[in-house]
Design an enzyme around this catalytic site. Structure first.
Site, PDB file in Angstrom:
ATOM      1  N   CYS A  69      21.287  51.301  67.887  1.00 22.04           N
ATOM      2  CA  CYS A  69      22.510  51.972  68.355  1.00 22.04           C
ATOM      3  C   CYS A  69      23.202  52.772  67.260  1.00 22.04           C
ATOM      4  O   CYS A  69      23.740  53.838  67.515  1.00 22.04           O
ATOM      5  CB  CYS A  69      23.482  50.939  68.903  1.00 22.04           C
ATOM      6  SG  CYS A  69      22.899  50.215  70.426  1.00 22.04           S
TER       7      CYS A  69
HETATM    8  N1  LIG Z   1      18.269  47.026  71.619  1.00 23.10           N
HETATM    9  C1  LIG Z   1      19.532  47.257  71.876  1.00 23.10           C
HETATM   10  O1  LIG Z   1      20.390  46.463  71.445  1.00 23.10           O
HETATM   11  C2  LIG Z   1      19.979  48.439  72.711  1.00 23.10           C
HETATM   12  C3  LIG Z   1      21.316  48.486  73.117  1.00 23.10           C
HETATM   13  C4  LIG Z   1      21.745  49.543  73.908  1.00 23.10           C
HETATM   14  C5  LIG Z   1      20.854  50.550  74.261  1.00 23.10           C
HETATM   15  N2  LIG Z   1      19.558  50.505  73.835  1.00 23.10           N
HETATM   16  C6  LIG Z   1      18.679  51.586  74.291  1.00 23.10           C
HETATM   17  O2  LIG Z   1      17.831  51.104  75.324  1.00 23.10           O
HETATM   18  C7  LIG Z   1      16.550  51.730  75.251  1.00 23.10           C
HETATM   19  C8  LIG Z   1      15.479  50.668  75.130  1.00 23.10           C
HETATM   20  O3  LIG Z   1      15.695  49.961  73.920  1.00 23.10           O
HETATM   21  P1  LIG Z   1      15.048  48.550  73.619  1.00 23.10           P
HETATM   22  O4  LIG Z   1      15.768  48.024  72.425  1.00 23.10           O
HETATM   23  O5  LIG Z   1      14.980  47.729  74.854  1.00 23.10           O
HETATM   24  O6  LIG Z   1      13.569  49.003  73.221  1.00 23.10           O
HETATM   25  P2  LIG Z   1      12.296  48.043  72.979  1.00 23.10           P
HETATM   26  O7  LIG Z   1      11.444  48.781  72.013  1.00 23.10           O
HETATM   27  O8  LIG Z   1      12.761  46.665  72.675  1.00 23.10           O
HETATM   28  O9  LIG Z   1      11.584  47.967  74.394  1.00 23.10           O
HETATM   29  C9  LIG Z   1      11.080  49.057  75.061  1.00 23.10           C
HETATM   30  C10 LIG Z   1       9.860  48.608  75.856  1.00 23.10           C
HETATM   31  O10 LIG Z   1       9.426  49.728  76.610  1.00 23.10           O
HETATM   32  C11 LIG Z   1       7.998  49.756  76.603  1.00 23.10           C
HETATM   33  N3  LIG Z   1       7.588  51.122  76.907  1.00 23.10           N
HETATM   34  C12 LIG Z   1       7.517  52.191  76.099  1.00 23.10           C
HETATM   35  N4  LIG Z   1       7.162  53.278  76.796  1.00 23.10           N
HETATM   36  C13 LIG Z   1       7.023  52.888  78.073  1.00 23.10           C
HETATM   37  C14 LIG Z   1       6.675  53.550  79.278  1.00 23.10           C
HETATM   38  N5  LIG Z   1       6.439  54.865  79.315  1.00 23.10           N
HETATM   39  N6  LIG Z   1       6.591  52.825  80.411  1.00 23.10           N
HETATM   40  C15 LIG Z   1       6.829  51.494  80.393  1.00 23.10           C
HETATM   41  N7  LIG Z   1       7.173  50.811  79.295  1.00 23.10           N
HETATM   42  C16 LIG Z   1       7.260  51.507  78.150  1.00 23.10           C
HETATM   43  C17 LIG Z   1       7.617  49.247  75.241  1.00 23.10           C
HETATM   44  O11 LIG Z   1       6.303  48.703  75.256  1.00 23.10           O
HETATM   45  C18 LIG Z   1       8.694  48.171  74.996  1.00 23.10           C
HETATM   46  O12 LIG Z   1       8.250  46.889  75.410  1.00 23.10           O
HETATM   47  C19 LIG Z   1      16.626  52.674  74.062  1.00 23.10           C
HETATM   48  O13 LIG Z   1      16.993  53.941  74.533  1.00 23.10           O
HETATM   49  C20 LIG Z   1      17.742  52.096  73.231  1.00 23.10           C
HETATM   50  O14 LIG Z   1      18.390  53.083  72.470  1.00 23.10           O
HETATM   51  C21 LIG Z   1      19.101  49.454  73.075  1.00 23.10           C
END
Ligand SMILES: NC(=O)c1ccc[n+]([C@@H]2O[C@H](COP(=O)([O-])OP(=O)(O)OC[C@H]3O[C@@H](n4cnc5c(N)ncnc54)[C@H](O)[C@@H]3O)[C@@H](O)[C@H]2O)c1
Length: 419
Positions: free
Chosen positions: A261
């Protein structure tokens, strides 16, 4: 087979959403491209430290299943996209996963369903990137045949007070009907849903929250550097300022920022602003200041040893806590590798301890977490507290170390120097 919810991307955002929805009684399928993620969930193991194995067992008992086969997703009423939005090697937004997930959602789309993007991105992504792909692949029209919305994830990993259900959920639809549809969906999972004017305002709300934190952390980080030279205890000044019951929120210095973030997301906004022909100066300045902190920590380490007539070269330095946040196992974008790199370049003998990270590598250097923490604290020429995990005995660290650099403002004593 018809299901209530398909979550695309089962990471730190998607898996907790799937858990809340499953436990709320919805029929949920999770899709992830990663075979490892699907295999581990299918065998009852969670790969996300904010979701326990017991949670996964409860989800499975409630009917949840994970798959990496598009043919096994079923016919969902709602699709939520939670895929990563990283930066490319040249620092630009990389929306490949969002595009891939939108195309997949387009293939599954049927009239009447709701598609929500939760991945953080610049304002306009839902309307300009996701909508055209959904419409092209499905042959349907957003706002008429199906609903489309953006809803930012506000998850705070490790926060035991606020989770998905009691953090107000912002939703912004492509049309007013889309906003209502998203409100209805999240109303099943969250106590309060806040409607934005459109997808763009909802996207901007998330980036405003993240940029606000980024800038305020940079402010105190910059102050920490000059307060040290001025002989002012910034931590004490923050403690005093925080007693003001209005108009001030406390932020604290640290060795740099980590996670997704704060270090990554504001770049998405900077990119969008640069398209207008000028920079987003606050965000870019915050980036520059926060990125300098690991080098500053290494410089302070050298200064402390120098005062004891010891060079940093061949000094043993023990790093405590390498994750980007307290009490979690996530090392993504953690500033600690850069601290270690800066110390290693100058010849220090670096060891580390983190209760959540048994093995850790800095570039090509593979490190094992030290096993006897107390003995290593006593033996090291310098201990650097980088993450004040709750399991650390802070009194012991302050008492038993030869020298400690405390980057979290938690230690007191004659051998302690605070950032
Ligand atoms: N981690 C946090 O605390 C947080 C908080 C708020 C927002 N976000 C946002 O949320 C989004 C996801 O973040 P995250 O931390 O969950 O990421 P992450 O890397 O933990 O998980 C993402 C998952 O998506 C999968 N993936 C990738 N491409 C894919 C596709 N085309 N189809 C299906 N699955 C696919 C990956 O294998 C992975 O398991 C990002 O945009 C991030 O900025 C994250």
């Amino acid at each position: 087979m018809s299901i209530d919810l398909l979550v695309i991307g089962l990471g730190y955002v998607g898996l907790p959403l799937a858990r809340e929805a499953s436990l709320a009684g919805l029929a949920v399928v999770g899709f992830d491209l990663s075979e490892n993620v699907v295999t581990s969930l299918s065998s009852g193991r969670s790969h996300v430290d904010t979701v326990s194995d017991a949670d996964v067992a409860e989800m499975v008992a409630a009917g949840f299943r994970a798959t990496n086969l598009e043919t096994e997703t079923g016919q969902p009423e709602t699709i939520v996209i939670c895929v990563p939005t990283p930066l490319s090697p040249d620092g630009l937004p990389d929306l490949a996963a969002v595009r891939g997930a939108a195309e997949m959602a387009g293939r599954i789309l049927s009239p009447g369903i709701l598609v929500v993007l939760e991945s953080t991105s610049y304002p306009g992504t839902t309307d300009e990137v996701v909508r055209p792909l959904l419409e092209k692949v499905s042959g349907l029209n957003a706002g008429m045949d199906f609903c489309l919305a953006f809803s930012p994830e506000r998850i705070d990993p490790g926060n035991s007070t606020y989770g998905l259900s009691n953090t107000p959920k912002v939703v912004g639809g492509y049309t007013a009907t889309c906003t209502d549809s998203a409100t209805q969906f999240y109303g099943k999972l969250c106590k309060e849903v806040v409607q934005a004017k459109s997808t763009r305002e909802a996207e901007m709300a998330k980036l405003l929250e993240n940029t606000y934190r980024h800038i305020n952390i940079a402010l105190v980080n910059e102050m920490a550097v000059f307060c040290h030279e001025l002989g002012v205890d910034l931590w004490d000044a923050i403690r005093c300022a925080a007693t003001k019951p209005f108009g001030f929120q406390a932020f604290y210095p640290g060795p740099g920022v980590g996670g997704h973030c704060i270090p990554i997301d504001p770049n998405y906004l900077s990119y969008k602003v640069r398209e207008l022909g000028y920079p987003f100066r606050f965000a870019e300045l915050a980036q520059e200041i926060n990125q300098r902190m690991p080098t500053y920590v290494a410089d302070r380490a050298a200064e402390m040893l120098n005062r004891q007539a010891k060079p940093l070269k061949d000094a043993s330095v023990l790093l405590l806590g390498v994750t980007y946040k307290k009490d979690i196992a996530d090392v993504r974008e953690s500033p600690v590798p850069e601290v270690a790199r800066r110390l290693l370049i100058r010849g220090a003998l670096v060891a580390y301890h983190d209760p959540y990270v048994p093995e850790w590598s800095i570039d090509d250097t593979q490190l094992q977490c030290v096993s006897d923490l107390t003995a290593e604290i006593k033996a090291a020429d310098l201990v650097i507290l980088l993450q004040d995990h709750a399991v650390y005995d802070l009194d012991l660290i302050a008492r038993e170390s030869h020298l400690v650099l405390d980057t979290r403002g938690r230690l007191m004593g004659s051998r302690v120097s605070t950032l």
